[in-house]
Write a protein that holds these residues in place. Structure first.
Motif, PDB file in Angstrom:
ATOM      1  N   ALA A 121       0.836  -1.196   0.000  1.00 41.18           N
ATOM      2  CA  ALA A 121       0.000   0.000   0.000  1.00 41.18           C
ATOM      3  C   ALA A 121       0.871   1.246   0.000  1.00 41.18           C
ATOM      4  O   ALA A 121       2.009   1.242   0.493  1.00 41.18           O
ATOM      5  CB  ALA A 121      -0.929  -0.001   1.209  1.00 41.18           C
ATOM      6  N   GLU A 122       0.315   2.324  -0.562  1.00 38.11           N
ATOM      7  CA  GLU A 122       0.971   3.627  -0.561  1.00 38.11           C
ATOM      8  C   GLU A 122      -0.062   4.708  -0.273  1.00 38.11           C
ATOM      9  O   GLU A 122      -1.187   4.653  -0.768  1.00 38.11           O
ATOM     10  CB  GLU A 122       1.612   3.921  -1.921  1.00 38.11           C
ATOM     11  CG  GLU A 122       2.959   3.292  -2.143  1.00 38.11           C
ATOM     12  CD  GLU A 122       3.581   3.784  -3.440  1.00 38.11           C
ATOM     13  OE1 GLU A 122       4.763   4.152  -3.436  1.00 38.11           O
ATOM     14  OE2 GLU A 122       2.872   3.818  -4.465  1.00 38.11           O
ATOM     15  N   VAL A 123       0.337   5.691   0.526  1.00 41.62           N
ATOM     16  CA  VAL A 123      -0.443   6.919   0.680  1.00 41.62           C
ATOM     17  C   VAL A 123       0.255   7.987  -0.149  1.00 41.62           C
ATOM     18  O   VAL A 123       1.438   8.281   0.078  1.00 41.62           O
ATOM     19  CB  VAL A 123      -0.556   7.347   2.156  1.00 41.62           C
ATOM     20  CG1 VAL A 123      -1.256   8.701   2.252  1.00 41.62           C
ATOM     21  CG2 VAL A 123      -1.325   6.312   2.952  1.00 41.62           C
ATOM     22  N   VAL A 124      -0.456   8.548  -1.131  1.00 44.89           N
ATOM     23  CA  VAL A 124       0.123   9.485  -2.090  1.00 44.89           C
ATOM     24  C   VAL A 124      -0.552  10.846  -1.917  1.00 44.89           C
ATOM     25  O   VAL A 124      -1.775  10.937  -1.790  1.00 44.89           O
ATOM     26  CB  VAL A 124      -0.051   8.985  -3.535  1.00 44.89           C
ATOM     27  CG1 VAL A 124       0.618   9.933  -4.518  1.00 44.89           C
ATOM     28  CG2 VAL A 124       0.502   7.571  -3.676  1.00 44.89           C
ATOM     29  N   VAL A 125       0.255  11.908  -1.938  1.00 51.39           N
ATOM     30  CA  VAL A 125      -0.247  13.275  -1.792  1.00 51.39           C
ATOM     31  C   VAL A 125       0.009  14.026  -3.093  1.00 51.39           C
ATOM     32  O   VAL A 125       1.119  13.999  -3.625  1.00 51.39           O
ATOM     33  CB  VAL A 125       0.453  14.007  -0.623  1.00 51.39           C
ATOM     34  CG1 VAL A 125      -0.095  15.422  -0.481  1.00 51.39           C
ATOM     35  CG2 VAL A 125       0.262  13.234   0.670  1.00 51.39           C
ATOM     36  N   VAL A 126      -1.031  14.697  -3.611  1.00 56.34           N
ATOM     37  CA  VAL A 126      -0.872  15.519  -4.815  1.00 56.34           C
ATOM     38  C   VAL A 126      -1.536  16.866  -4.583  1.00 56.34           C
ATOM     39  O   VAL A 126      -2.353  17.032  -3.677  1.00 56.34           O
ATOM     40  CB  VAL A 126      -1.496  14.833  -6.059  1.00 56.34           C
ATOM     41  CG1 VAL A 126      -0.813  13.518  -6.344  1.00 56.34           C
ATOM     42  CG2 VAL A 126      -2.993  14.646  -5.875  1.00 56.34           C
ATOM     43  N   GLU A 127      -1.177  17.840  -5.409  1.00 54.68           N
ATOM     44  CA  GLU A 127      -1.822  19.146  -5.362  1.00 54.68           C
ATOM     45  C   GLU A 127      -3.278  18.975  -5.772  1.00 54.68           C
ATOM     46  O   GLU A 127      -3.597  18.330  -6.772  1.00 54.68           O
ATOM     47  CB  GLU A 127      -1.111  20.115  -6.307  1.00 54.68           C
ATOM     48  CG  GLU A 127      -1.821  21.440  -6.511  1.00 54.68           C
ATOM     49  CD  GLU A 127      -1.701  22.373  -5.315  1.00 54.68           C
ATOM     50  OE1 GLU A 127      -2.251  23.481  -5.365  1.00 54.68           O
ATOM     51  OE2 GLU A 127      -1.053  21.990  -4.315  1.00 54.68           O
ATOM     52  N   GLY A 128      -4.213  19.557  -4.977  1.00 57.28           N
ATOM     53  CA  GLY A 128      -5.621  19.277  -5.162  1.00 57.28           C
ATOM     54  C   GLY A 128      -6.377  20.226  -6.045  1.00 57.28           C
ATOM     55  O   GLY A 128      -7.558  20.039  -6.281  1.00 57.28           O
ATOM     56  N   ARG A 129      -5.768  21.281  -6.564  1.00 55.92           N
ATOM     57  CA  ARG A 129      -6.507  22.259  -7.372  1.00 55.92           C
ATOM     58  C   ARG A 129      -6.830  21.679  -8.748  1.00 55.92           C
ATOM     59  O   ARG A 129      -6.029  20.970  -9.346  1.00 55.92           O
ATOM     60  CB  ARG A 129      -5.683  23.546  -7.546  1.00 55.92           C
ATOM     61  CG  ARG A 129      -5.416  24.272  -6.228  1.00 55.92           C
ATOM     62  CD  ARG A 129      -4.586  25.517  -6.497  1.00 55.92           C
ATOM     63  NE  ARG A 129      -4.186  26.163  -5.254  1.00 55.92           N
ATOM     64  CZ  ARG A 129      -4.888  27.085  -4.636  1.00 55.92           C
ATOM     65  NH1 ARG A 129      -6.039  27.462  -5.138  1.00 55.92           N
ATOM     66  NH2 ARG A 129      -4.452  27.632  -3.518  1.00 55.92           N
ATOM     67  N   ASP A 130      -8.023  22.022  -9.242  1.00 57.20           N
ATOM     68  CA  ASP A 130      -8.421  21.560 -10.570  1.00 57.20           C
ATOM     69  C   ASP A 130      -7.861  22.435 -11.685  1.00 57.20           C
ATOM     70  O   ASP A 130      -7.704  22.003 -12.809  1.00 57.20           O
ATOM     71  CB  ASP A 130      -9.950  21.539 -10.676  1.00 57.20           C
ATOM     72  CG  ASP A 130     -10.557  20.508  -9.738  1.00 57.20           C
ATOM     73  OD1 ASP A 130      -9.898  19.485  -9.505  1.00 57.20           O
ATOM     74  OD2 ASP A 130     -11.679  20.736  -9.251  1.00 57.20           O
TER      75      ASP A 130
END
Length: 537
Positions: A443-452
């Motif tokens: 498993a991995e927890v991934v963080v990305v920029e959330g703006r559309d």
């Protein structure tokens, strides 16, 4: 044209008004109608819809015509920059819809508009010079009232008689300072929004609305001066009503709330589930806030005077204290306490500059963190995640977190982060990809920029400073055997390979001590790997 029923003129340019209009008309829509009057012989007994957008005169002359409009249901003067008043409409007893949106010069609405028995829709949004609204309204059929953007309108009309069909009322960007006592005659209202006003107190009537579920009130703040007048509205509730049992979502933003607010709110809104108190002046979250037994979301962002936190509700699912710059070291220590996060399924947004030390796993300079777990059920209750943004990030950022299990992705949440976000996986994970029956899952927890908006996106690695993960052992101490941060398959393969090599050493029979020592060391390595599977690599 004696059979003409619909006449629509949108882009015509006329130097004078029409000489005749057929009495057969049901629909008349004429943009920039070129006269204040209608033809003298016009007999509009069958006319149902009259729309005059972009009307170019200060006031429509309906005196001679109105008594003949016995079937009229819709009357519109939208986007008429020159219109200054809505005249007497008392003869239009069949009218159902009245609209004069974006009439930027409109100042007065005749009081007769407040007594149209069949009126269901009244639309006056963005009439920014409107000051004289009917002082009293008795509209039993009214369902929709739109006063959005009426910035000069300071008073809401008295309501005469019950009006049970209005379920939503959005008085956004108005100048309304208070709500009258008769406002409670809107007995079916469940959604109320007010903003852009300069209230000196919170309307006490909101505690008297039997069906009110959602209340959003946003003021303009007091520019740093702490005031106690706003609680006077709640004091009024004490004398006029019983506690509101139905109100579930209460938003009081930039409303000058002081420390006295919480005891009053607890007394009169005991069942609230969402409490948004951004931009207020209280200095303490008192212990009594723990008595909000149903509270799930508590937002105190931009409360610049907030210093102490003495309690938090047990069932809280989200707590946000973004830009609370006055928090004391004791308050920050409380928010970073291990017991606080292990004992509940809550996500915390807070102005704390480091990931707490009790997070066993940390990864700097990356946007994901990997781990392995064993079994067919994802251990969401046992995993706590921390996301720390870099120090130079100047403002609130939206980040989106994903959970990837064996290559299958599940979205967790899209949320704002100022400095530090700590959340229990169980609080955000609504569903989980199907898992294998046996063995270990990656498993991995991934963080990305959330703006559309792609133009505003920033690479995640430029935002995230560190990601941490903690295994909660509070309820199940055996969980340490089922979660690891190193690849269990890879290590097992290495150990098995070493043991096989030991078996085929050419002199292993002549040197049994060497063989036993190798096997013992490899076994010790295997056990160490197993027991330390949940600690730092």
């Amino acid at each position: 044209m004696t059979n003409l029923k619909t006449l629509i003129i949108k882009n015509g340019c006329f130097s004078e008004s029409p000489k005749h209009l057929p009495k057969s008309l049901r629909v008349l829509e004429w943009w920039k109608y070129p006269s204040e009057n209608f033809p003298s012989d016009f007999q509009p007994e069958m006319l149902c819809i009259l729309k005059l957008p972009n009307y170019v005169y200060p006031s429509p002359k309906l005196d001679s015509l109105s008594k003949k409009l016995v079937s009229l249901k819709v009357l519109t003067f939208d986007e008429s920059d020159y219109l200054k008043e809505i005249p007497d409409l008392s003869s239009l007893q069949t009218l159902q819809e009245l609209s004069f949106r974006w009439c930027t010069s409109l100042t007065t609405i005749d009081s007769s508009v407040g007594f149209l028995p069949k009126l269901t829709r009244l639309n006056a949004n963005h009439c920014d010079k409107l000051r004289n609204f009917p002082p009293v309204i008795q509209l039993p059929s009214l369902e929709h009232l739109n006063l959005f953007g009426c910035t000069s309108l300071e008073y809401f009309p008295e309501i005469e008689g019950e009006m049970k069909n209005v379920t939503r009322l959005h008085l956004l960007c108005t100048g309304i300072k208070d709500l009258p006592f008769s406002f409670r005659n809107l007995s079916g209202l469940w959604n109320l929004c007010l903003s852009g006003h300069e209230m000196c107190k919170l309307p006490s009537v909101i505690g008297m609305m039997p069906q009110l579920l959602y209340c959003y009130i946003e003021g303009r703040g007091n520019k740093g001066r702490i005031s106690r007048k706003v609680e006077e509205g709640f004091q009024g509730i004490l004398t006029h009503s019983l506690p509101s049992q139905n109100l579930g979502s209460l938003h009081l933003i930039n409303s000058n709330l002081s420390d006295e607010f919480f005891q009053l709110a607890l007394a009169w809104f005991p069942n609230v589930k969402w409490l948004d108190l951004r931009g207020n002046n209280f200095t303490v979250l008192p212990e009594c806030i723990q008595q909000f037994h149903f509270l799930e979301k508590l937002i105190v962002d931009d409360c610049l005077y907030l210093r102490e936190i003495r309690g938090l509700p047990l069932n809280l699912k989200k707590f946000s204290a973004v830009n609370c710059k006055s928090l004391s070291p004791r308050a920050k220590s409380l928010l970073a306490n291990q017991g606080l996060h292990e004992g509940r399924s809550t996500s915390f947004l807070m102005p704390v500059g480091t990931i707490p030390r009790w997070f066993e796993q940390r990864r700097s300079g990356g946007t994901c963190i990997s781990f392995w777990f064993r079994g067919t059920k994802f251990p969401a209750k046992s995993l706590c995640v921390a996301i720390l943004l870099k120090d130079h990030i100047p403002s609130l950022r939206e980040v989106k977190t994903f959970l990837c299990i064996n290559g299958k992705v599940t979205s967790l949440d899209n949320t704002g982060v100022e400095q530090l976000l700590i959340f229990n996986m169980n609080s955000l994970l609504s569903c989980c990809p199907p898992l294998g029956e046996h063995g270990w899952n990656h498993a991995e927890v991934v963080v990305v920029e959330g703006r559309d908006n792609d133009d505003k996106k920033v690479p995640s690695e430029l935002i995230v400073k560190e990601i941490g993960m903690h295994v909660v052992k509070q309820n199940d101490t055996s969980i340490i055997q089922d979660i690891r941060f190193t690849d269990p398959y890879k290590m097992t393969q290495v150990i098995m390979m070493m043991m096989m090599l030991s078996k085929v050493l050419p002199n292993h029979k002549r040197q049994p001590l060497l063989l036993e020592t190798c096997i013992g060391l490899w076994t010790l390595l295997f056990l160490t790997h197993t027991l330390s599977g949940t600690h730092t690599e």
